[in-house]
Scaffold this motif. Sequence first.
Motif, PDB file in Angstrom:
ATOM      1  N   LEU A  80       0.808  -1.104  -0.086  1.00 28.10           N
ATOM      2  CA  LEU A  80      -0.133   0.184  -0.088  1.00 28.10           C
ATOM      3  C   LEU A  80       0.687   1.338  -0.105  1.00 28.10           C
ATOM      4  O   LEU A  80       0.321   2.312  -0.308  1.00 28.10           O
ATOM      5  N   LEU A  81       1.984   1.082   0.241  1.00 27.55           N
ATOM      6  CA  LEU A  81       3.083   2.282   0.447  1.00 27.55           C
ATOM      7  C   LEU A  81       3.029   3.289  -0.727  1.00 27.55           C
ATOM      8  O   LEU A  81       3.093   4.535  -0.672  1.00 27.55           O
TER       9      LEU A  81
ATOM     10  N   ARG B  13      -1.436  -9.301   7.030  1.00 25.53           N
ATOM     11  CA  ARG B  13      -0.366  -9.792   5.950  1.00 25.53           C
ATOM     12  C   ARG B  13       0.720  -8.990   6.236  1.00 25.53           C
ATOM     13  O   ARG B  13       0.633  -7.766   6.673  1.00 25.53           O
ATOM     14  N   HIS B  14       1.877  -9.334   5.641  1.00 24.79           N
ATOM     15  CA  HIS B  14       3.233  -8.705   5.485  1.00 24.79           C
ATOM     16  C   HIS B  14       3.622  -8.169   6.987  1.00 24.79           C
ATOM     17  O   HIS B  14       4.389  -7.112   6.990  1.00 24.79           O
ATOM     18  N   GLU B 121      -0.480  -5.223   7.369  1.00 26.27           N
ATOM     19  CA  GLU B 121      -1.554  -4.593   7.054  1.00 26.27           C
ATOM     20  C   GLU B 121      -2.662  -5.701   7.621  1.00 26.27           C
ATOM     21  O   GLU B 121      -2.227  -6.762   7.977  1.00 26.27           O
ATOM     22  N   LEU B 853      -1.203  -8.210 -14.144  1.00 30.00           N
ATOM     23  CA  LEU B 853      -0.215  -8.903 -13.262  1.00 30.00           C
ATOM     24  C   LEU B 853      -0.866 -10.136 -12.402  1.00 30.00           C
ATOM     25  O   LEU B 853      -1.890  -9.904 -11.900  1.00 30.00           O
ATOM     26  N   PRO B 854      -0.102 -11.246 -12.408  1.00 29.40           N
ATOM     27  CA  PRO B 854      -0.826 -12.410 -12.197  1.00 29.40           C
ATOM     28  C   PRO B 854      -0.850 -12.474 -10.368  1.00 29.40           C
ATOM     29  O   PRO B 854      -0.776 -13.751 -10.162  1.00 29.40           O
ATOM     30  N   CYS B 855      -0.872 -11.410  -9.889  1.00 30.61           N
ATOM     31  CA  CYS B 855      -0.703 -11.824  -8.455  1.00 30.61           C
ATOM     32  C   CYS B 855      -1.645 -11.035  -7.619  1.00 30.61           C
ATOM     33  O   CYS B 855      -2.057  -9.938  -7.506  1.00 30.61           O
ATOM     34  N   ALA B 857      -5.356  -9.876  -5.688  1.00 31.97           N
ATOM     35  CA  ALA B 857      -6.136  -8.705  -5.915  1.00 31.97           C
ATOM     36  C   ALA B 857      -5.386  -7.525  -5.848  1.00 31.97           C
ATOM     37  O   ALA B 857      -4.647  -7.208  -4.948  1.00 31.97           O
ATOM     38  N   VAL B 859      -4.316  -3.646  -5.680  1.00 28.63           N
ATOM     39  CA  VAL B 859      -4.653  -2.542  -4.746  1.00 28.63           C
ATOM     40  C   VAL B 859      -5.682  -1.761  -5.580  1.00 28.63           C
ATOM     41  O   VAL B 859      -5.360  -1.055  -6.653  1.00 28.63           O
ATOM     42  N   VAL B 861      -6.759   1.808  -6.896  1.00 31.61           N
ATOM     43  CA  VAL B 861      -6.095   3.039  -7.037  1.00 31.61           C
ATOM     44  C   VAL B 861      -7.026   4.113  -6.300  1.00 31.61           C
ATOM     45  O   VAL B 861      -8.087   4.022  -6.600  1.00 31.61           O
ATOM     46  N   ALA B 908       5.080   9.232   2.687  1.00 27.31           N
ATOM     47  CA  ALA B 908       4.569   8.413   1.676  1.00 27.31           C
ATOM     48  C   ALA B 908       3.627   7.216   2.600  1.00 27.31           C
ATOM     49  O   ALA B 908       2.534   6.769   2.246  1.00 27.31           O
ATOM     50  N   GLU B 909       3.993   7.090   3.806  1.00 19.12           N
ATOM     51  CA  GLU B 909       3.125   6.120   4.825  1.00 19.12           C
ATOM     52  C   GLU B 909       1.716   6.755   5.041  1.00 19.12           C
ATOM     53  O   GLU B 909       0.567   6.408   5.105  1.00 19.12           O
ATOM     54  N   PHE B 911       0.260   9.125   2.851  1.00 18.70           N
ATOM     55  CA  PHE B 911      -0.643   8.934   1.637  1.00 18.70           C
ATOM     56  C   PHE B 911      -1.138   7.517   1.745  1.00 18.70           C
ATOM     57  O   PHE B 911      -2.488   7.250   1.453  1.00 18.70           O
ATOM     58  N   ALA B 912      -0.260   6.606   1.943  1.00 18.46           N
ATOM     59  CA  ALA B 912      -0.847   5.256   2.116  1.00 18.46           C
ATOM     60  C   ALA B 912      -1.800   5.069   2.875  1.00 18.46           C
ATOM     61  O   ALA B 912      -2.996   4.210   2.563  1.00 18.46           O
ATOM     62  N   ARG B 915      -5.225   6.475   1.804  1.00 16.84           N
ATOM     63  CA  ARG B 915      -5.648   5.836   0.521  1.00 16.84           C
ATOM     64  C   ARG B 915      -6.321   4.544   1.147  1.00 16.84           C
ATOM     65  O   ARG B 915      -7.491   4.238   0.577  1.00 16.84           O
TER      66      ARG B 915
END
Lengths: 335, 985
Positions: A80-81, B13-14, B121, B853-855, B857, B859, B861, B908-909, B911-912, B915
Motif C-alpha cells: 500500500l505504500l 499480511r506482511h 496490514e 499482473l498475475p498476483c 487482487a 490494490v 487506485v 509516503a506512509e 498517503f498510504a 488511501r
Amino acid sequence: MSVELDVFVGNTTIMDEEVYQFWLDGYTVNDAVKVRMEGGVLEECEASAEVLRSDTMDQYRTFQMCERLLHSPAKLANQLLFQIPPHRQAMLIERYYTFDGLFVREVLGKKLSKGTKKDLDDVSAKTGVTLKSCRRQFDNFKRVFKVVEELKGPLVENIRQHFLLSDKLARDYAAIVFFANNRFETGKKKLHYLTFQDFAFCAGQLISNWTVGALDNMVEDMDVDLEKEFLQDLKELKILITDKDLLDQHKSLVCTALRGKTKAFNEMEANFKNLSRGLVNIAAKLTNTKDVRDFFIDLVEKFIEPCRSDKWTAGDMRLYLTHYTNSAHILDTFK
Amino acid sequence: MPGKLKAKIVAGRHLPVMDRASDLTDAFVEVKFGNTTFKTDVYPKSLNPQWNSEWFKFEVDDEDLQDEPLQITVLDHDTYSANDAIGKVYIDIDPLLSCEAATVISGWLPIYDTIHGIRGEINVVVKVDLFNDLNRFRQSSCGVKFFCTTSIPRCYRAALVHGFVEELVVNEDPEYQWIDRIRTPRASNEARQRLISLMSGELQRKIGLKVLEMGGNAVVGYLQCFDLEGESGLVVRAIGTACTLDKLIPGTESKEPVFSEDPPHPLSVPPTPLRTLPSSSSPPPFSPSKPCSRQSSSSDTDLSLTPKMGMGSGISVGKEAGPLKTLLRQQAQSALEQREFPFFTLTCFPPGFLVHIGGVVSARSVKLLDRIHNPDEPETRDAWWEEIRQEIKSHAKALGCHAVVGYSESTTICEEVCILSASGTAAMLNPRFMREGSVCVYSRFDDASPPSCGFCHIPYDEFNMPFPAQLTYCYHCRRQKVPDVLFTTIDLPAEAAVTGKGCLIQARLCRTKKKAQGEVNATAISNLLPFMEYELHTQLMNKLKLRCMNALFGLRIQISVGENMLLGLASATGVYLSALPAPGGIQITGKTPSDLSYDQHISTMQKRINDTIAMNKELYNIHPLECIEEVVGSPIPDRQRSRLFRSTSESSDELSELDLSHGKKDAFVLEIDDTDAVEDIQSLLTDAPMPAGFYSCNTEVMPGIYNWTSGLQMFTSVRVYRLSNANLTNQGLNKIFTDLCENLLKSLYFKLRSMIPCCLCHLNFTVAVPEEELIQVRRHTPKHTSPILYIFPKNILVRSGENEEQLQFSMELCGESTSSNNQPTAKPSVSSSERCSPLPEVRSRSLRSTRSLPCGAPVTVVKMTPLSFLPRTRIVKYLGIINMFFIRETTSLREEGGVSGFLHSFIAEVFAMVRAHVAALGGNAVVSYSMKECVFMENPNKNQAQCLINVSGDAVIFVRESDQEAIPPLIMSGQPSTTGADGTT
C-alpha cells in the motif's frame, strides 16, 4: 544557508527511468548528476544544477524505499505504500533483475556464497561494473536461487511466477540457477570466448533434455538437478569405444552418411576414433560430481578444439553430430 | 444506548518478524472502543495470520460513537515476557453514522507504529447499527454530514445556507505532562494521537449540535486546525458553514429548483458599440490610484494589534440600480442580522449567490499564551477569536457588505507568542439562499447585474468610499461602477468573464526582529505587522500590474513568527477580469532628475519593465478589447450625496478612522531613490518566468484553461533550509527567501517536465520558522542557534491537454458544469474500470488493456486531490470526512536516510494510510485533500527526529465521465461559462 531537508512525494509515485538506470548501475548521486548534466536535461528546461541534484536525491530515496519490495516482486502489486501503475511496476521489476552480460559471465557456475560475494570487488574492477551494481546482481541471483531451490515444477515457470519476469529474463535466470546448482566451471581461460548467452543456450538444452523434469513432468522433483539414472545410463555408451567392432561399425555408418557432404570429410574420417572416444569418455564420467563441473572445459578440450584445429565449420559440426547420433541408433546394441 | 458497533478481524499480511529465532510472529489483535476491549486468538507462527474472528460487539452511546475512534492493536504473543505491540490502527467511525455516507468499513488497513512506521496490514470489517434517538436533549449529532470541500458538494443541492459555525476544545498536551518524563516515546505519541482523535470527534459532535440547532443537516467548508501551544496546551478548533443540503436524484440534476428562475444567461452588452463612444482617446493607463488602505487600530489592549486591509475599491450604485440595491440590502440584512457572524467558509458558490464583492478583509492579533487552567472552559481562546471576528465583521461593514465569504482562520505560534489571523472577502449575498422557504422573490434583482460581471460591481456607495479608489463604469455591462483592482480570497466565479489566462502571483517578505521575551516580544511583533502587510500588498499590486492583470483570487497571506524574524508569504491567482479596466503600467521616477547617468539608469529600468509587461501580455494571452477609458474620479459631486444610502452607521465610524497617509504615495509610481523601491523592482524582475507548457495557480480552476484531462497527480514537497548567518539584513533575508521559493517552483517544473502541458493547481505554500526548542526532540536541552526556514507547499498537478488530439474528445469541465449537466448516472461500480493512471488519457487508455499482473487482487487506485472535483469525472457519492493525525518519531535518524529519508517515508506512509482508509470506505478518491499541519523537529546530534502530520479531505466515489453516455455537445450547451471565455479559447 544550506538545504537541510528536501523532499518531494507524489500520490502516484513519480519515477524517472533514466535516473532509475543510474541507480541500478550503482552511480553515486554526484556521478548521476554529472552524467545527467552532460546529457543536456538542463538546457531543455532551464534548470540549475541544484534542481537536478535535488531531483536525483529524491528519486534515489524512492528507489531505496522500493528496493525492499523489489526483493519479492509479488508484494509490489499488493503493497500500500507506493501507488505505482502496473506497467511501471513491471518496468521496475524487469530492470531491477536485468544483469550485465559481462558480470554474470564472471560468477556463472560459482557457488552463490558469501565467499564469492567477498570477491566481488575484483569482479567489479575487472568488468568495470560498479561494486554496488555487482552486489545487487549477485544478490538477485542468490535470491532467485534460494526461492526456486525449494520449489517443485518447471524451473522457468517458477521463476517467472515468483519474480514476475519476462520469459526471456526468466530463462536467463533459469540458466544461472542451473549453472550455480551444478557448479559448472566456466571461468577457465579456454572458455573465455563463450558468452553468457552461449551457456544459457546450453543450460536450456540441458534442462529440457537431461533433468528429471525433462522426462516426466509429473515427477515431483525439479529441473535443477541432472537426472542421476540418466547419467548412470550414459556409462553404457562406453561400449562404443571399448568394443572395436562396434567402433568400426559406427565409424563406417557415419562416414557413409557424411561422404561428399562436407569439405572437412577427410579430417572427420581421420579423427573419428579420437573424437568419439572424447565424447563418450565425457559422458561416461558424468556420474562424478567433479567431472560434471568440468563438463564444459572437457567438451572444449576433448572435442571442440580438435575440430577447430581441423577447421570445421559450425555446419560441419552439426552434420557430424547428427549423423553420429543417428548412426549410433542404427547399431544393433542400441536397438 | 442507541448504537451497536460491530467489528471483525479477518486477517493480517506482511507482518514484521517479531521472533528472531523462528523468523515468524505469533500475532493476536486487541479491539478497543471506549473502555471495552476484545481480543482475538493468537495465530501462531505466521506473518500472514488468518484470524477470522467472530463479530466483536460494542453497545455504546452515539455520543461516544462520534467522539471515540475504534482502536485496533496488533500484538505479538510472548509466553515469558510482556507482549510486544506491532502497531495500531485507529478507525474513525463517523462516516458510518450518516445514512447517506458509507455503510461499512472493510479492507486492508496499514498497521502503524509511531516509531517504526507501517508494519504490515490488517483486514477488518466494521459496521454500525444505529437506533433512532428521539431524545430532544441529546448530546450527539449523528447524521450531520461534514465536508471539507469549500463549495456545495457535487451531488447535493443547497436548499438553505445557514451560516457560520465554530467551536474549539482545549486540553493539556500529553507531550508536556509530567508523566511524559517516565513513559516511553511510543506511549507518549500514542496518547497524543488518541487525544487529538478524541478531541476532533468531540469538536465535530459539538459543531454538529449547533448545526442541528440552526436547522441544518450538513457542514460545508469544514476547516479544523490544531494549535500546539506547547506548555500551555493543545487547542483544536474548527469553523464551517452550516447548510441544509438536498441530495440530487441522479437524472434530475438539471432541474435545480432554487436556480430555476435565474434569467437565461445575459450576455448583455456586446462590447463593439462602445467603441463608437466619443471619449475613446482618453488618457491611458497611468491613472494614479490608491487601492489600499490600512488602519492600525487603537485597540483596547496594547498587545492586540489589528491591522486590516480593505482591498479593492469603491463603486457607485448606478442611479437606477440604487433603490433596488437598497431594497436588496435591507432584505439581506434582515436575513443576516440575527446571525452573530455572517461568515461563510465557502469559496465557490451556486450561481446567483454572490451579488457583489467588496474586497479582502483581514484581522490579526498578537497574544501571549499562558496555561489553560480549566480545559472545560476555553473562554480565553474563545474570547480571542470572538474579538477578531467582530473586527472582520466591522471591516466588512465598512466596505458596505453584510457578509464575509471565503473566510478562514489561522494561527502561528512561536514560544509564548501567538498570532491569530482571520481573513475573508467582504461580499453582498443574495438573501434567498438564507431564507426559510427559499422563494425566489428577489431573483429579478439579478437582472440588474449580469452574472459575468455583477460580482465586480461595488457594494458600497461611491460617495462614501472606505478608501480612495479609481472608479470606472463596468467594462462589461457599462451600467455600474467597478474598481480598478479587485482582491478576493474566493475562487474565481465560474460565470466570470475573463480575458486570457491566469497565473500564480506571490509576494514574499522577511523582516528581522530582535530576540525578546514576553510582552516586549509581542509588542515588537505587533509593531511590525502592519508594515509587513503593507509591503506584501504593494508587492502583490506591482506584480499584478507587471502581468497586466487586474484581479486576485484565492489570496492567502501567511505570516509566521520566528525567534528573530517574521516571514510573510502571500499567494494568489492573478486574472484579467474583462469587467474591470485595463491596469496601468508601472512608472519609475527618480528623486534627483538632474543627474544624467541616473536618468539613463531609470530609463533602462523602465524599458525592462515595459518589455516584461509586453511579454507577459503575450504569455498570458491578454488582449483586452480596446475600450474607452472613462475615468470616474473619486471626487463626488455634492448634489448626489444626499441621495445616497448609507449602509450602516458603523461604517461611517470606521471610515473616520481610516489612515489614508499611504494614499499620498502613488502605488504605481516607484521612486527609485527609495531602497524599498529598488528592492521591489529587483524582486519584480527576478521572478523567473514559467517554462513553456506550464501554468500555475492557487485556486481550484485555472482561469482561461478549460480542457482538462483526468490525469492528475497530487504531491507534497517539504524543504528545510538552515540559514548560515543569523545576523542577516532585511534585504539579504528577502533575497534568500525569494530565491528559496523560486527554486522550489523551478524544482517542481523540472520534476513535472515530462507532463507538459500541465497546470499546477491549488499550489499551497506554507512557511514556518521553527523555534529553537522545537527543533529538539523532547526532553533534551537545545543546542542549536541558527534559525531554520521551512517551506512546504502542498499541491496538485492537473494535466491540461492542449494538443489537438485530446481536444477532440475532451470537453470543458469547469466550475458548475458537473452538477448542471443532465446525464443519467451510471451505477457507481467502483471496481469496474477505475484503475486510473497519472498519464494522459490517451496513453492510459492503451495501457489499460495490457494490465495483467498475475498476483492477487490489485490494490484499489485511490486518487487524491486538493480540488473539490476531479476533472472529467463525476462524483457520485460522498462517503464521509477523512481527518487523520499521525506522529512519527525515530531514534535512528541516520539509519533511516537522514531527515529527508525519514520525512519522505513518513509522508509516503501518510498517503498510504489515507488511501487505505478511503478504499476501506469503498471510495476511489479523496477530494479537497489538504495537509493542514506538518510539524517537523529534529536533533541530529541525538540521531532523533519527530514529525506530526494532520491531513483531511472528503472520501468520494467517482465515475469517469466517459463511462456514462455523456454527449459532449450537451455539456457545452449547458455550461454558462463558455460564453464568457469565448475570447480565450
